[in-house]
Design a protein around this motif. Structure first.
Motif, PDB file in Angstrom:
ATOM      1  N   PRO A 154     -19.274 -26.047 -58.118  1.00 51.77           N
ATOM      2  CA  PRO A 154     -18.793 -25.104 -59.064  1.00 51.77           C
ATOM      3  C   PRO A 154     -17.901 -23.863 -58.853  1.00 51.77           C
ATOM      4  CG  PRO A 154     -20.959 -25.046 -59.121  1.00 51.77           C
ATOM      5  CD  PRO A 154     -20.873 -26.074 -58.152  1.00 51.77           C
ATOM      6  N   THR A 193     -24.052 -14.077 -55.184  1.00 53.53           N
ATOM      7  CA  THR A 193     -24.203 -14.974 -54.212  1.00 53.53           C
ATOM      8  C   THR A 193     -24.753 -16.449 -54.420  1.00 53.53           C
ATOM      9  OG1 THR A 193     -24.236 -13.087 -52.901  1.00 53.53           O
ATOM     10  CG2 THR A 193     -24.228 -15.078 -51.608  1.00 53.53           C
ATOM     11  N   PRO A 194     -24.459 -17.160 -55.365  1.00 57.61           N
ATOM     12  CA  PRO A 194     -24.970 -18.146 -55.605  1.00 57.61           C
ATOM     13  C   PRO A 194     -24.938 -19.400 -54.365  1.00 57.61           C
ATOM     14  CG  PRO A 194     -22.955 -18.250 -56.684  1.00 57.61           C
ATOM     15  CD  PRO A 194     -22.892 -17.131 -56.133  1.00 57.61           C
ATOM     16  N   ALA A 195     -25.959 -19.295 -53.693  1.00 58.58           N
ATOM     17  CA  ALA A 195     -25.719 -20.097 -52.547  1.00 58.58           C
ATOM     18  C   ALA A 195     -26.027 -21.749 -52.470  1.00 58.58           C
ATOM     19  CB  ALA A 195     -26.641 -19.395 -51.440  1.00 58.58           C
ATOM     20  N   PHE A 196     -26.427 -22.033 -53.850  1.00 63.92           N
ATOM     21  CA  PHE A 196     -26.278 -23.483 -53.864  1.00 63.92           C
ATOM     22  C   PHE A 196     -24.966 -24.031 -53.938  1.00 63.92           C
ATOM     23  CE2 PHE A 196     -30.395 -24.879 -56.859  1.00 63.92           C
ATOM     24  CZ  PHE A 196     -30.982 -23.949 -55.830  1.00 63.92           C
ATOM     25  N   ALA A 197     -24.204 -23.436 -53.811  1.00 72.04           N
ATOM     26  CA  ALA A 197     -22.628 -23.707 -53.574  1.00 72.04           C
ATOM     27  C   ALA A 197     -22.608 -24.302 -52.170  1.00 72.04           C
ATOM     28  CB  ALA A 197     -21.615 -22.501 -53.557  1.00 72.04           C
ATOM     29  N   ALA A 199     -24.911 -26.200 -51.307  1.00 78.71           N
ATOM     30  CA  ALA A 199     -25.517 -27.559 -51.402  1.00 78.71           C
ATOM     31  C   ALA A 199     -24.796 -28.694 -51.431  1.00 78.71           C
ATOM     32  CB  ALA A 199     -26.498 -27.661 -52.622  1.00 78.71           C
ATOM     33  N   PRO A 200     -25.287 -29.871 -50.455  1.00 81.61           N
ATOM     34  CA  PRO A 200     -24.593 -31.145 -50.674  1.00 81.61           C
ATOM     35  C   PRO A 200     -24.867 -31.829 -51.626  1.00 81.61           C
ATOM     36  CG  PRO A 200     -26.151 -31.102 -48.986  1.00 81.61           C
ATOM     37  CD  PRO A 200     -26.281 -29.717 -49.571  1.00 81.61           C
ATOM     38  N   HIS A 205     -29.824 -33.594 -50.556  1.00 84.68           N
ATOM     39  CA  HIS A 205     -30.820 -32.324 -50.862  1.00 84.68           C
ATOM     40  C   HIS A 205     -32.235 -32.769 -50.686  1.00 84.68           C
ATOM     41  CE1 HIS A 205     -29.038 -28.529 -51.674  1.00 84.68           C
ATOM     42  NE2 HIS A 205     -28.156 -29.125 -52.419  1.00 84.68           N
TER      43      HIS A 205
ATOM     44  N   HIS B  24     -23.655 -21.043 -63.066  1.00 83.84           N
ATOM     45  CA  HIS B  24     -24.336 -20.938 -61.813  1.00 83.84           C
ATOM     46  C   HIS B  24     -25.359 -20.050 -61.819  1.00 83.84           C
ATOM     47  CE1 HIS B  24     -24.228 -23.145 -58.362  1.00 83.84           C
ATOM     48  NE2 HIS B  24     -24.318 -22.007 -57.498  1.00 83.84           N
ATOM     49  N   PHE B  25     -26.287 -20.257 -61.278  1.00 82.32           N
ATOM     50  CA  PHE B  25     -27.568 -19.044 -61.234  1.00 82.32           C
ATOM     51  C   PHE B  25     -27.016 -17.926 -60.594  1.00 82.32           C
ATOM     52  CE2 PHE B  25     -29.290 -18.676 -57.107  1.00 82.32           C
ATOM     53  CZ  PHE B  25     -28.630 -19.838 -56.393  1.00 82.32           C
ATOM     54  N   ILE B  26     -27.811 -17.039 -60.963  1.00 84.21           N
ATOM     55  CA  ILE B  26     -27.514 -15.354 -60.350  1.00 84.21           C
ATOM     56  C   ILE B  26     -28.887 -15.273 -59.304  1.00 84.21           C
ATOM     57  CG2 ILE B  26     -27.629 -13.210 -60.485  1.00 84.21           C
ATOM     58  CD1 ILE B  26     -25.811 -13.639 -63.080  1.00 84.21           C
ATOM     59  N   GLU B  27     -28.715 -14.966 -58.283  1.00 89.10           N
ATOM     60  CA  GLU B  27     -29.896 -14.707 -57.373  1.00 89.10           C
ATOM     61  C   GLU B  27     -30.589 -13.716 -57.908  1.00 89.10           C
ATOM     62  OE1 GLU B  27     -32.240 -15.963 -55.765  1.00 89.10           O
ATOM     63  OE2 GLU B  27     -30.768 -16.678 -54.017  1.00 89.10           O
ATOM     64  N   LYS B  41     -31.703 -19.671 -53.958  1.00 90.60           N
ATOM     65  CA  LYS B  41     -31.034 -20.596 -53.104  1.00 90.60           C
ATOM     66  C   LYS B  41     -32.000 -21.361 -52.268  1.00 90.60           C
ATOM     67  CE  LYS B  41     -30.040 -17.092 -49.719  1.00 90.60           C
ATOM     68  NZ  LYS B  41     -30.690 -17.544 -48.404  1.00 90.60           N
ATOM     69  N   ALA B  44     -32.804 -24.913 -53.340  1.00 92.05           N
ATOM     70  CA  ALA B  44     -31.735 -26.019 -53.430  1.00 92.05           C
ATOM     71  C   ALA B  44     -32.075 -27.458 -53.296  1.00 92.05           C
ATOM     72  CB  ALA B  44     -30.606 -26.022 -52.536  1.00 92.05           C
ATOM     73  N   GLY B  45     -31.908 -28.081 -54.308  1.00 93.93           N
ATOM     74  CA  GLY B  45     -32.106 -29.851 -54.204  1.00 93.93           C
ATOM     75  C   GLY B  45     -33.151 -29.821 -55.182  1.00 93.93           C
ATOM     76  N   LYS B 134     -28.264 -28.543 -58.299  1.00 95.84           N
ATOM     77  CA  LYS B 134     -27.009 -27.824 -57.749  1.00 95.84           C
ATOM     78  C   LYS B 134     -27.274 -26.265 -57.917  1.00 95.84           C
ATOM     79  CE  LYS B 134     -24.105 -31.436 -56.874  1.00 95.84           C
ATOM     80  NZ  LYS B 134     -24.072 -31.281 -55.741  1.00 95.84           N
ATOM     81  N   GLY B 135     -28.029 -25.894 -58.672  1.00 98.12           N
ATOM     82  CA  GLY B 135     -28.054 -24.478 -59.289  1.00 98.12           C
ATOM     83  C   GLY B 135     -27.416 -24.076 -60.422  1.00 98.12           C
ATOM     84  N   ASN B 136     -27.100 -25.121 -61.401  1.00102.43           N
ATOM     85  CA  ASN B 136     -26.412 -24.873 -62.694  1.00102.43           C
ATOM     86  C   ASN B 136     -27.473 -24.926 -63.714  1.00102.43           C
ATOM     87  OD1 ASN B 136     -23.770 -24.943 -61.550  1.00102.43           O
ATOM     88  ND2 ASN B 136     -23.987 -27.293 -61.686  1.00102.43           N
TER      89      ASN B 136
END
Lengths: 466, 162
Positions: A154, A193-197, A199-200, A205, B24-27, B41, B44-45, B134-136
């Motif tokens: 996203p 810094t949404p590091a899920f970016a 993520a595969p 995952h 998207h999430f904020i850390e 982060k 993830a998954g 995915k962090g959404n």
């Protein structure tokens, strides 16, 4: 110079609100909220947060409006407080269950803190209401099933809260966050810094290593191990395939205190009775809960310095008791708890005297069959109650020589109020009434009738629990 | 001076968008009880439910135990995290200890000086967010009423099953 319009409290809708209103008066006074009487229908609209409430609030031309309502549902009274800004936007709506007809001191304290915050914000003209009412908030549970196919990363979302950038100069970005150029130009992605970016796809995952690169950070495995949620445990930084360790539910408590113990013994006419004013004693209690629902408790109490005046002298006297109870929680949870218990107990009265006119010693070995109730009244206060039937199966019967074998049974009623002083310390005030009764098979023949032996007691104790 | 001007700008700004579904999430800038950094982060998954609460928030005393009851149903699928925002960390830890939660991982993020808290800026407490693998953000819920745990469980179930 700007004069701020006041923040007003317009009353509580619903019946029997006098007690709550009296409780809230000092809270409002302290927060600088003034009272304003408005027509009852308007108050109802404000309290219910209807479509009309916004216009009603705006017409008042004040900085903020606070209204309340008492709501009864399922036999439970709840106090609702609704706060609007001067434009009629609802800032908050909270509901607090009442204890009887009033708010508990704990709830009142929380309410005062929240109110002070809200009033402070209203006075400063801070942000308008962001979220809707409670009902809307619930409706806000938005569900959007995730896509099954891998999704593109996203895009970074736009700036959401300039406040982060605003509170820092250009060169004062918070630790760990990139420096922002200005309030307007600070995109959230830079801040967060949404590091899920990285993520595969989701399926990848699941197979990806669960360790974090940073050893000083909490890993997913650690969380799963600690919450019993995963299938792996972290072992020296690497995952193992062992099953998660069972979560410990073991709880212990130990307490001690001072007690006042009395006795009223009413024997058949042929014997001397005994009545004492409560005398000082010591009490000890401990318990263990190996699982969420099971418990084992022990208690003991004993008078410390008790004497009984006889015809020509005084005799050292002891009243003592111990009990061991196993419990199983029938109703278990953060609220009301009901525990069924079964155990053994011993009560004794003894006097060191050979005076023939003295009252007889008595001893009871009994089974306890009963139930205990625990009801939280507030965050810190717990009310406890218990009732036990206590059939006596042994122990020296001081009247047997005179009146023959008897059947004895007991009844115990107790109540306690506990106040949590700190995370592991609880102060406890308790009252207990235990009564034993006699009957004789041959009572009629000997004219014995019945007898009773009662032990009222009160205690103050301190308990620590882990 | 720059800060003052910026603060005035802030007061003049009518409203900021809230975190909403799809964002998207904020850390978070949170730490575990042991002092380790906690990063969303790193999750993830997995689905992650995190809820902001504090000891002074009356509904939080009921909300967290309620979520704790729901959590075992989502064992291995959803991580439940409680973000305590008490400024007094000791009070926060005592509060979390007192709840005796078994299935929720507590982290601590004092409200004061927390950029992440300012970013989420929930109007109501408790505030619960659920992010997908995915962090959404997929669920945003403010406040707690008895029975919300069932609604949440239904919503989570539906989301996870897709």
């Amino acid at each position: 110079m700007m004069f701020l319009a006041p923040i007003v409290f317009v009353g509580i809708a619903g019946t029997h609100h006098d007690t709550v209103e009296r409780q809230l008066a000092p809270v409002f006074e302290k927060a600088g909220v003034t009272e304003l009487v408005i027509p009852m229908p308007d108050l109802g609209q404000i309290a219910r947060h209807t479509d009309a409430s916004k216009e009603i609030v705006k017409r008042l031309h004040v900085d903020g409006v606070i209204g309340g309502a008492l709501i009864t549902a399922g036999g439970q009274k709840t106090f609702r407080i609704v706060i609007y800004d001067g434009q009629g936007n609802m800032r908050s709506l909270d509901e607090t269950p009442l204890a009887g007809k009033k708010l508990t001191s704990g709830d009142l304290e929380v309410l005062a803190i929240n109110l002070a915050d809200e009033v402070g914000d209203l006075g400063k003209g801070k942000k308008p209401a962001g979220s809707g009412p409670r009902a809307e908030a619930l409706a806000d549970i938005e569900i959007d099933p995730p896509k099954k196919a891998p999704l593109p990363v996203p895009p970074p979302p736009p700036a959401r809260k300039a406040v982060v950038a605003v509170v820092h100069d250009d060169d004062e970005a918070p630790p760990g966050l990139p420096q922002s150029k200005s309030a307007k130009s600070a995109p959230k992605s830079e801040l967060a810094t949404p590091a899920f970016a990285d993520a595969p796809a989701e399926t990848e995952h699941e197979a990806a290593p669960k360790q974090t690169a940073d050893a000083s950070a909490v890993s997913m495995d650690e969380i799963e191990a600690m919450t019993g949620g995963g299938d792996t445990l972290v072992d020296g930084g690497s995952s193992t395939a062992t099953a998660p360790a069972p979560e410990s539910t073991l709880h212990l408590h130990v307490g001690a205190g001072l007690a006042l113990i009395g006795r009223v013994f009413t024997p058949p006419m042929a014997l001397n009775g005994f009545t004492s004013t409560p005398v000082g004693g010591a009490q000890f209690a401990a318990g263990i809960s190996p699982t969420e629902r099971t418990s084992l408790d022990v208690m003991a109490e004993r008078t410390l310095a008790m004497t009984t005046s006889l015809a020509t002298s005084s005799a050292s006297t002891v009243i003592s008791r111990w009990e061991v109870n196993g419990g199983y929680a029938l109703v278990h949870g953060p609220g009301t708890q009901i525990v069924a218990n079964l155990g053994l107990g011993h009560r004794a009265f003894s006097m060191e005297s050979t005076d023939p006119s003295r009252t007889p010693d008595n001893e009871y070995n009994y089974v306890t069959i009963g139930a205990r109730l625990a009801q939280p009244l507030s965050e810190r206060i717990m009310l406890r109650g218990e009732v036990e039937l206590e059939p006596v199966f042994g122990g020296a019967d001081g009247m047997q020589m005179t009146l023959g074998p008897s059947t004895r049974w007991g009844l115990d009623l107790g109540a306690a109020l506990e106040y949590r002083l700190a995370a592991h310390f609880v102060a406890r005030g308790a009252f207990d009434y235990q009564r034993f009764s006699w009957s004789w098979d041959a009572a009629g023949a000997r004219g014995a009738g019945g007898a009773s032996d009662s032990y009222p007691s009160g205690s103050l104790a301190l308990r620590t629990e882990f | 001076m720059k800060s003052v001007v910026a603060a005035l700008l802030l007061l003049a700004t009518p409203a900021f968008a809230e975190m909403k579904k799809g964002d998207h999430f904020i850390e978070l800038d949170a730490k575990s009880a042991a002092g380790k950094a906690f990063h969303l982060k790193d999750m993830a998954g997995k689905w992650v439910l995190f809820t902001f609460g504090a000891s002074w928030c009356a509904p939080c005393h009921k909300e967290l135990p309620a979520w704790d009851k729901v959590a075992p149903k989502f064992k291995g699928k959803v991580l439940f995290v409680s973000v305590n925002i008490n400024n007094n960390e000791k009070e926060g830890k005592e509060f979390m200890d007192s709840l005796k939660l078994k299935h929720i991982f507590p982290v601590f993020m004092p409200d004061e000086n927390s950029p992440a808290m300012k970013a989420y800026d929930p109007d109501k407490m408790p505030s619960t967010f659920v992010i997908d693998p995915k962090g959404n953000l997929q669920i945003v819920q403010y406040g707690y009423d008895k029975g919300d745990e069932d609604k949440l469980a239904t919503a989570l179930d539906s989301l996870i099953k897709g």
